[in-house]
Write a protein that holds these residues in place. Sequence first.
Motif, PDB file in Angstrom:
ATOM      1  N   ILE A  15       0.836  -1.197   0.000  1.00  0.00           N
ATOM      2  CA  ILE A  15       0.000   0.000   0.000  1.00  0.00           C
ATOM      3  C   ILE A  15       0.871   1.246   0.000  1.00  0.00           C
ATOM      4  CG2 ILE A  15      -1.754   1.275   1.305  1.00  0.00           C
ATOM      5  CD1 ILE A  15      -2.451  -1.654   2.443  1.00  0.00           C
ATOM      6  N   ALA A  16       0.570   2.182  -0.910  1.00  0.00           N
ATOM      7  CA  ALA A  16       1.239   3.478  -0.940  1.00  0.00           C
ATOM      8  C   ALA A  16       0.264   4.530  -0.436  1.00  0.00           C
ATOM      9  CB  ALA A  16       1.688   3.826  -2.361  1.00  0.00           C
ATOM     10  N   ILE A  17       0.775   5.420   0.391  1.00  0.00           N
ATOM     11  CA  ILE A  17      -0.039   6.533   0.870  1.00  0.00           C
ATOM     12  C   ILE A  17       0.640   7.818   0.422  1.00  0.00           C
ATOM     13  CG2 ILE A  17      -0.971   7.724   2.874  1.00  0.00           C
ATOM     14  CD1 ILE A  17      -1.201   4.993   4.212  1.00  0.00           C
ATOM     15  N   VAL A  18      -0.036   8.556  -0.445  1.00  0.00           N
ATOM     16  CA  VAL A  18       0.496   9.805  -0.977  1.00  0.00           C
ATOM     17  C   VAL A  18      -0.012  10.939  -0.097  1.00  0.00           C
ATOM     18  CG1 VAL A  18       0.608  11.318  -2.987  1.00  0.00           C
ATOM     19  CG2 VAL A  18       0.551   8.831  -3.306  1.00  0.00           C
ATOM     20  N   GLY A  19       0.922  11.594   0.569  1.00  0.00           N
ATOM     21  CA  GLY A  19       0.590  12.624   1.545  1.00  0.00           C
ATOM     22  C   GLY A  19       0.777  12.017   2.923  1.00  0.00           C
ATOM     23  N   PHE A  20       1.994  12.104   3.455  1.00  0.00           N
ATOM     24  CA  PHE A  20       2.309  11.440   4.724  1.00  0.00           C
ATOM     25  C   PHE A  20       2.378  12.464   5.847  1.00  0.00           C
ATOM     26  CE2 PHE A  20       4.523   7.404   6.323  1.00  0.00           C
ATOM     27  CZ  PHE A  20       3.385   6.646   6.130  1.00  0.00           C
ATOM     28  N   GLY A  21       1.326  13.275   5.924  1.00  0.00           N
ATOM     29  CA  GLY A  21       1.151  14.190   7.042  1.00  0.00           C
ATOM     30  C   GLY A  21       0.387  13.479   8.140  1.00  0.00           C
ATOM     31  N   TYR A  22      -0.329  14.228   8.930  1.00  0.00           N
ATOM     32  CA  TYR A  22      -1.015  13.669  10.095  1.00  0.00           C
ATOM     33  C   TYR A  22      -1.941  12.506   9.712  1.00  0.00           C
ATOM     34  CZ  TYR A  22      -3.597  13.307  14.414  1.00  0.00           C
ATOM     35  OH  TYR A  22      -4.161  12.829  15.562  1.00  0.00           O
ATOM     36  N   ILE A  23      -2.831  12.722   8.778  1.00  0.00           N
ATOM     37  CA  ILE A  23      -3.797  11.680   8.399  1.00  0.00           C
ATOM     38  C   ILE A  23      -3.091  10.493   7.750  1.00  0.00           C
ATOM     39  CG2 ILE A  23      -5.812  11.147   6.954  1.00  0.00           C
ATOM     40  CD1 ILE A  23      -6.431  12.977   9.362  1.00  0.00           C
ATOM     41  N   GLY A  24      -2.198  10.777   6.806  1.00  0.00           N
ATOM     42  CA  GLY A  24      -1.506   9.706   6.092  1.00  0.00           C
ATOM     43  C   GLY A  24      -0.661   8.831   6.997  1.00  0.00           C
ATOM     44  N   ALA A  76       9.096   5.487   4.064  1.00  0.00           N
ATOM     45  CA  ALA A  76       8.645   6.710   3.398  1.00  0.00           C
ATOM     46  C   ALA A  76       9.650   7.115   2.333  1.00  0.00           C
ATOM     47  CB  ALA A  76       8.453   7.828   4.412  1.00  0.00           C
ATOM     48  N   SER A  77       9.169   7.897   1.380  1.00  0.00           N
ATOM     49  CA  SER A  77      10.012   8.336   0.269  1.00  0.00           C
ATOM     50  C   SER A  77       9.465   9.640  -0.309  1.00  0.00           C
ATOM     51  CB  SER A  77      10.028   7.257  -0.828  1.00  0.00           C
ATOM     52  OG  SER A  77      10.799   7.681  -1.930  1.00  0.00           O
ATOM     53  N   THR A  78      10.336  10.387  -0.955  1.00  0.00           N
ATOM     54  CA  THR A  78       9.896  11.560  -1.719  1.00  0.00           C
ATOM     55  C   THR A  78       9.697  11.191  -3.183  1.00  0.00           C
ATOM     56  OG1 THR A  78      12.199  12.222  -2.123  1.00  0.00           O
ATOM     57  CG2 THR A  78      11.092  13.196  -0.197  1.00  0.00           C
ATOM     58  N   ASP A  79       9.949   9.944  -3.528  1.00  0.00           N
ATOM     59  CA  ASP A  79       9.931   9.459  -4.912  1.00  0.00           C
ATOM     60  C   ASP A  79       8.576   8.828  -5.251  1.00  0.00           C
ATOM     61  OD1 ASP A  79      10.409   8.317  -7.387  1.00  0.00           O
ATOM     62  OD2 ASP A  79      12.041   7.023  -6.695  1.00  0.00           O
ATOM     63  N   TYR A  80       7.834   9.494  -6.111  1.00  0.00           N
ATOM     64  CA  TYR A  80       6.499   9.011  -6.483  1.00  0.00           C
ATOM     65  C   TYR A  80       6.535   7.684  -7.235  1.00  0.00           C
ATOM     66  CZ  TYR A  80       4.556  13.440  -4.942  1.00  0.00           C
ATOM     67  OH  TYR A  80       4.174  14.507  -4.173  1.00  0.00           O
ATOM     68  N   SER A  81       7.664   7.332  -7.808  1.00  0.00           N
ATOM     69  CA  SER A  81       7.741   6.052  -8.520  1.00  0.00           C
ATOM     70  C   SER A  81       7.598   4.867  -7.570  1.00  0.00           C
ATOM     71  CB  SER A  81       9.051   5.943  -9.307  1.00  0.00           C
ATOM     72  OG  SER A  81      10.154   5.749  -8.441  1.00  0.00           O
ATOM     73  N   ASP A 106      -5.839  22.100  -4.950  1.00  0.00           N
ATOM     74  CA  ASP A 106      -4.543  22.145  -5.633  1.00  0.00           C
ATOM     75  C   ASP A 106      -3.618  21.003  -5.221  1.00  0.00           C
ATOM     76  OD1 ASP A 106      -5.367  24.386  -6.988  1.00  0.00           O
ATOM     77  OD2 ASP A 106      -4.219  25.803  -5.762  1.00  0.00           O
ATOM     78  N   HIS A 107      -3.627  20.634  -3.936  1.00  0.00           N
ATOM     79  CA  HIS A 107      -2.758  19.538  -3.482  1.00  0.00           C
ATOM     80  C   HIS A 107      -3.199  18.201  -4.082  1.00  0.00           C
ATOM     81  CE1 HIS A 107      -0.625  22.120  -0.710  1.00  0.00           C
ATOM     82  NE2 HIS A 107      -1.755  22.491  -0.140  1.00  0.00           N
ATOM     83  N   ILE A 108      -4.502  18.016  -4.221  1.00  0.00           N
ATOM     84  CA  ILE A 108      -5.006  16.779  -4.848  1.00  0.00           C
ATOM     85  C   ILE A 108      -4.584  16.732  -6.312  1.00  0.00           C
ATOM     86  CG2 ILE A 108      -7.077  15.517  -5.574  1.00  0.00           C
ATOM     87  CD1 ILE A 108      -8.426  16.561  -3.002  1.00  0.00           C
ATOM     88  N   LYS A 109      -4.765  17.838  -7.016  1.00  0.00           N
ATOM     89  CA  LYS A 109      -4.368  17.890  -8.426  1.00  0.00           C
ATOM     90  C   LYS A 109      -2.875  17.617  -8.585  1.00  0.00           C
ATOM     91  CE  LYS A 109      -7.972  21.227  -9.537  1.00  0.00           C
ATOM     92  NZ  LYS A 109      -8.247  22.638  -9.864  1.00  0.00           N
ATOM     93  N   SER A 110      -2.076  18.200  -7.717  1.00  0.00           N
ATOM     94  CA  SER A 110      -0.632  17.996  -7.776  1.00  0.00           C
ATOM     95  C   SER A 110      -0.261  16.534  -7.508  1.00  0.00           C
ATOM     96  CB  SER A 110       0.061  18.909  -6.763  1.00  0.00           C
ATOM     97  OG  SER A 110       1.444  18.700  -6.771  1.00  0.00           O
ATOM     98  N   VAL A 112      -2.142  13.829  -7.940  1.00  0.00           N
ATOM     99  CA  VAL A 112      -2.578  12.999  -9.071  1.00  0.00           C
ATOM    100  C   VAL A 112      -1.634  13.176 -10.254  1.00  0.00           C
ATOM    101  CG1 VAL A 112      -4.430  12.638 -10.756  1.00  0.00           C
ATOM    102  CG2 VAL A 112      -4.983  12.869  -8.325  1.00  0.00           C
ATOM    103  N   THR A 113      -1.237  14.412 -10.532  1.00  0.00           N
ATOM    104  CA  THR A 113      -0.290  14.677 -11.620  1.00  0.00           C
ATOM    105  C   THR A 113       1.032  13.962 -11.358  1.00  0.00           C
ATOM    106  OG1 THR A 113      -1.296  16.821 -12.084  1.00  0.00           O
ATOM    107  CG2 THR A 113       0.956  16.493 -12.862  1.00  0.00           C
ATOM    108  N   SER A 114       1.476  13.961 -10.108  1.00  0.00           N
ATOM    109  CA  SER A 114       2.762  13.348  -9.752  1.00  0.00           C
ATOM    110  C   SER A 114       2.752  11.831  -9.859  1.00  0.00           C
ATOM    111  CB  SER A 114       3.156  13.748  -8.327  1.00  0.00           C
ATOM    112  OG  SER A 114       3.353  15.135  -8.242  1.00  0.00           O
ATOM    113  N   ILE A 115       1.616  11.205  -9.642  1.00  0.00           N
ATOM    114  CA  ILE A 115       1.575   9.738  -9.682  1.00  0.00           C
ATOM    115  C   ILE A 115       1.136   9.175 -11.016  1.00  0.00           C
ATOM    116  CG2 ILE A 115       1.171   9.572  -7.191  1.00  0.00           C
ATOM    117  CD1 ILE A 115      -1.744   8.777  -7.846  1.00  0.00           C
TER     118      ILE A 115
END
Length: 127
Positions: A15-24, A76-81, A106-110, A112-115
Amino acid sequence: MEKFRHSIRNKKTRIAIVGFGYIGICIGAVIAKKGYTVVGIDTNKKIVDMINNHICPIEEPGLESIISDKSVEISASTDYSQIVGCDVIIITVGTPLDPNFRPNNDHIKSAVTSICDFLEEDQLLIL
């Protein structure tokens, strides 16, 4: 679909979680504690480094013991791949409200674009 069910039952789902802030982080930690492999993807290198060093970057009861447990498969990673080969992708980026209380997507759009270049057939994407 049966292959997916089998991987969930046998804890083979990645499982990948994009956005690893509090909720993620909270969602990822609970999923990883259940025996699944979780990779969090975030642009904040400090959070990524803390998670990879088994240091909990947020305060939440019970979370520190999960993150510090080296038998829990959470990274965790900064790499969307890193979503390549994942069965499930969960997007948990922030949606702050503007002055009129409308969500800023905007964060959702970003995210989705990144993945999008790394998405594969049969992956489950949860937004």
